[in-house]
Enzyme design. Structure first.
Site, PDB file in Angstrom:
ATOM      1  CD  GLN A 105      41.305  40.178  39.540  1.00 19.11           C
ATOM      2  OE1 GLN A 105      40.918  39.637  40.551  1.00 19.11           O
ATOM      3  NE2 GLN A 105      41.006  39.723  38.335  1.00 19.11           N
ATOM      4  CG  HIS A 106      38.114  44.367  38.305  1.00 16.06           C
ATOM      5  ND1 HIS A 106      37.949  43.306  37.426  1.00 16.06           N
ATOM      6  CD2 HIS A 106      37.823  43.894  39.538  1.00 16.06           C
ATOM      7  CE1 HIS A 106      37.566  42.253  38.116  1.00 16.06           C
ATOM      8  NE2 HIS A 106      37.490  42.572  39.380  1.00 16.06           N
ATOM      9  CG  ASP A 144      43.942  41.771  43.858  1.00 21.61           C
ATOM     10  OD1 ASP A 144      43.223  41.118  43.083  1.00 21.61           O
ATOM     11  OD2 ASP A 144      43.527  42.774  44.476  1.00 21.61           O
TER      12      ASP A 144
END
Length: 471
Positions: A71-72, A230
């Site tokens: 992520q991110h 994830d």
């Protein structure tokens, strides 16, 4: 047999699983490594994905593919679709001052945090894409000016698999969008005003797809699922339901639950993410998890099995020895510049066994703090499911019930993020109102008497750590 493929493009590697869409039976798999570091050129992910697919025997015979990813991460593309600069990953903490600044600009303190929670469901921290964009605008204005579109790692890989060239073909899903800091879990819409506030202008963003929508197709014609972040994929991979809490011990440590309602924690401890099914995924993340065990094993010059044996040879609580595991700073609590610390060292506890025990207990105590935060936000805890590479440690499995204060369920080791992506792909391929019900793996149950002293001594030590000087 109808086959589907699931991809896990994680921080450290890319995993591909090919499974029977109806039963979930594993047919074949592949893996390839990613480079180290907190910023990586996305081309490295693309190369690893190609290698992992080749190891898995290709995807020409699959009915659908879905990609889950870390992520991110900030992937910036120019008007031609070329990568502007290496992607900043979730664990890159250079934007920590920018996170503080963004909170301050909305009132600061509790008022600022609450404003962000009401807008997006989460308080911005260094991991979130919105803070990285603020950092980019300030420190690399030329790169920021070239940025025509911003997407996340799984978005970019899905776009590449589809053979797309136009930026308008970028797609994402609810779970990954909810970790950007400019998408609202409550409304399901982008908060473009927050993006403009942080970055100075509005680059193109991927369209956010519903759980069973498609993001394009392979050259074979097989559809590409929406994909996932994830943790949301892992929840789908283990079959988590409302009332289940999943504790995942990987590069990061995560504690998350499936919820029917969005979370909103103004302290910032719980991120109000979305899941892959239309529900929500309140989540607590720590930067330091399995690598705490890696560091302890390296320090003691032992393998992981021997580290577990040493930890289990020491008494619960390690005779007062406490390891606060903020080895790379920390996200929860929000201490990006913090360092690790050892407290309570005596002649009696100056043994390899005591240090091994303290490392396991410290890592688990940090995760138990996350479990407490979820409960404070109204999470129901019917089951605690322990997954991830760190769950393979016998010491972790046996000490976790003492720290968490409840029984722990451990499914067999597996690639649950890739499995969740494959299950999403099966949902796309087979249709229906819900993901297919794959056969449940045999789960081991671990029980032990709770030892409150472990967490009590950890709580007394955790705030007495030093911060590095910012670079």
């Amino acid at each position: 047999m109808t086959l589907v493929a699931g991809v896990d493009s994680s921080t450290q590697s890319c995993k591909v699983v090919i499974r029977d869409a109806e039963t979930g039976e594993l047919v074949r798999e592949g893996r390839a490594s990613h480079p180290d570091g907190t910023e990586v050129h996305p081309d490295a992910w693309w190369t690893a994905l190609g290698d992992a697919i080749a190891q898995a025997g290709g995807v020409d015979d699959v009915a659908a593919v879905s990609v889950a990813g870390q992520q991110h991460g900030m992937v910036c593309l120019d008007e031609a679709g070329e990568v502007v600069r290496p992607a900043l990953l979730w664990n890159d903490t250079r934007s920590a001052p920018d996170a503080v600044e963004l909170i301050d600009e909305f009132g600061g303190g509790e008022a600022g945090r609450r404003a962000w929670v009401e807008a997006t469901g989460s308080v911005p921290v260094a991991s979130f894409t919105v803070t990285k964009l603020r950092w980019l605008a300030r420190h690399e204005p030329e790169a920021a000016a070239r940025t025509a579109a911003v997407c996340l790692p799984h978005d970019w890989l899905t776009w590449k698999l589809a053979g797309a060239t136009g930026l308008e073909a970028l797609r994402t899903d609810r779970s990954d969008a909810s970790g950007t800091g400019y998408w609202s879990t409550a409304t399901g819409d982008y908060r473009r005003d927050l993006l403009v506030h942080a970055f100075g202008r509005e680059p193109l963003l991927p369209a956010v797809l519903a759980p069973t929508a498609t993001a394009g197709a392979l050259r074979s014609g097989a559809p590409l699922g929406a994909g996932a972040g994830d943790n949301a994929a892992a929840a789908l991979g283990v079959g988590a339901l409302p009332g289940d809490v999943v504790v995942s011990i990987g590069t990061s440590g995560t504690v998350f639950s499936v919820s029917e309602t969005p979370a909103g924690d103004p302290t910032g401890a719980v991120a109000g993410f979305a899941d892959t099914t239309g529900r929500f995924l309140p989540l607590v993340c720590t930067l330091n998890a399995a690598r705490v065990l890696d560091a302890a094993a390296g320090l003691l010059r032992v393998g992981h099995d021997e580290l577990a044996d040493l930890a289990l040879a020491a008494p619960a609580g390690a005779d007062g020895l406490v390891l606060v595991p903020y080895l790379e700073g920390e996200r929860t609590p929000n201490r990006p510049l913090a360092t690790g610390a050892v407290h309570g060292l005596t002649l009696g506890s100056s043994t390899p066994a005591h240090l091994a025990r303290a490392a396991v207990e410290g890592m688990l105590c940090a995760l138990a703090d996350g479990l407490d935060a979820l409960v404070a936000q109204g999470a129901t805890v019917n089951r605690v499911i322990l997954v991830g590479g760190g769950a393979r440690s016998a010491a972790v499995r046996r000490i976790a019930p003492q720290v968490f204060g409840c029984p722990v369920l451990v499914p067999p080791p597996g690639e649950y993020v890739a499995d969740g992506a494959a299950r999403q792909a099966a949902w796309v391929a087979l249709g229906g109102q819900a993901p297919p019900a794959w056969s449940a793996a045999e789960i081991q149950r671990y029980e032990a008497e709770p030892v409150p002293a472990i967490r009590e001594q950890y709580a007394a030590a955790r705030d007495h750590v030093l911060d590095r000087r910012p670079t």
